[in-house]
Design a protein around this motif. Structure first.
Motif, PDB file in Angstrom:
ATOM      1  N   ALA A 141       0.923  -0.865  -0.010  1.00 46.93           N
ATOM      2  CA  ALA A 141       0.179   0.051   0.190  1.00 46.93           C
ATOM      3  C   ALA A 141       0.746   1.227   0.450  1.00 46.93           C
ATOM      4  O   ALA A 141       0.888   2.111  -0.740  1.00 46.93           O
ATOM      5  N   TYR A 142       2.379   1.248   0.806  1.00 46.48           N
ATOM      6  CA  TYR A 142       2.883   2.580   0.869  1.00 46.48           C
ATOM      7  C   TYR A 142       3.784   2.688  -0.331  1.00 46.48           C
ATOM      8  O   TYR A 142       3.238   4.164  -0.700  1.00 46.48           O
ATOM      9  N   HIS A 143       3.654   2.011  -0.822  1.00 48.02           N
ATOM     10  CA  HIS A 143       4.516   2.148  -2.178  1.00 48.02           C
ATOM     11  C   HIS A 143       4.095   1.947  -3.972  1.00 48.02           C
ATOM     12  O   HIS A 143       4.451   2.675  -4.598  1.00 48.02           O
ATOM     13  N   LEU A 144       2.527   1.380  -3.550  1.00 50.43           N
ATOM     14  CA  LEU A 144       1.665   1.551  -4.857  1.00 50.43           C
ATOM     15  C   LEU A 144       1.271   3.677  -4.761  1.00 50.43           C
ATOM     16  O   LEU A 144       0.944   3.987  -5.740  1.00 50.43           O
ATOM     17  N   GLY A 145       1.585   3.595  -3.207  1.00 49.26           N
ATOM     18  CA  GLY A 145       0.906   5.380  -2.732  1.00 49.26           C
ATOM     19  C   GLY A 145       1.518   5.992  -4.241  1.00 49.26           C
ATOM     20  O   GLY A 145       1.210   7.169  -4.826  1.00 49.26           O
ATOM     21  N   GLU A 146       2.880   5.874  -3.602  1.00 49.27           N
ATOM     22  CA  GLU A 146       3.984   6.484  -4.057  1.00 49.27           C
ATOM     23  C   GLU A 146       4.314   6.290  -5.724  1.00 49.27           C
ATOM     24  O   GLU A 146       4.587   6.968  -6.349  1.00 49.27           O
TER      25      GLU A 146
END
Length: 157
Positions: A141-146
């Protein structure tokens, strides 16, 4: 037993996305070879580097969960690609496909009722399948947001 099944179902939903944000497939749809390697001023990574980092880290977590001979990679060198862009369209697609495949494999581990969510993983030092599933969900979730932010900055989303 009903509560444990509910927990397994919620873990799968968290890992697959689509509750608080759109599913991974939608977020990555239409990423081109050119977009994957575009640099944005003041950011230390490209979409490609984020995607390949996600692929490597997710595979590492999966390997840790099921491989009794697991060997921990070197942080951070092994986890982040040095190349800012994929070599070709096939490399980009391979990474996106590997993300989907390894997530499916992690989901299978969580859905398999013979796997105790709370038991320490033998090759670890106290980690459980529950913890690793949450880690996959949170990290993705964190990196997909990026990735979404980068796509917006380069006008590809």
């Amino acid at each position: 037993m009903e509560q444990e099944q509910q927990l397994r179902e919620q873990l799968v939903k968290m890992m697959r996305g689509g509750i608080a944000f759109r599913p991974r497939e939608e977020l990555l749809e239409g990423i081109t070879l050119a977009d994957a390697g575009k640099k944005v001023e003041s950011l230390p990574y490209t979409i490609w580097q984020l995607l390949d980092h996600l692929r490597f880290a997710q595979h590492d977590i999966l390997d840790f969960c099921r491989n009794p001979d697991y060997q921990e990679p070197t942080w951070p060198d092994d986890y982040w690609p040095k190349e800012t862009a994929p070599k070709n369209k096939e490399s980009l697609q391979h990474t996106i496909n590997a993300l989907a495949h390894d997530l499916d494999e992690m989901v299978k581990l969580v859905q398999d009722k013979s796997n105790d969510l709370f038991a320490p993983i033998p090759q670890g030092n106290g980690q459980t399948l529950l913890r690793e599933a949450i880690l996959v969900a949170e990290h993705n979730a964190y990196h997909l947001g990026e990735v979404v932010v980068l796509r917006r900055l380069i006008n590809s989303f």
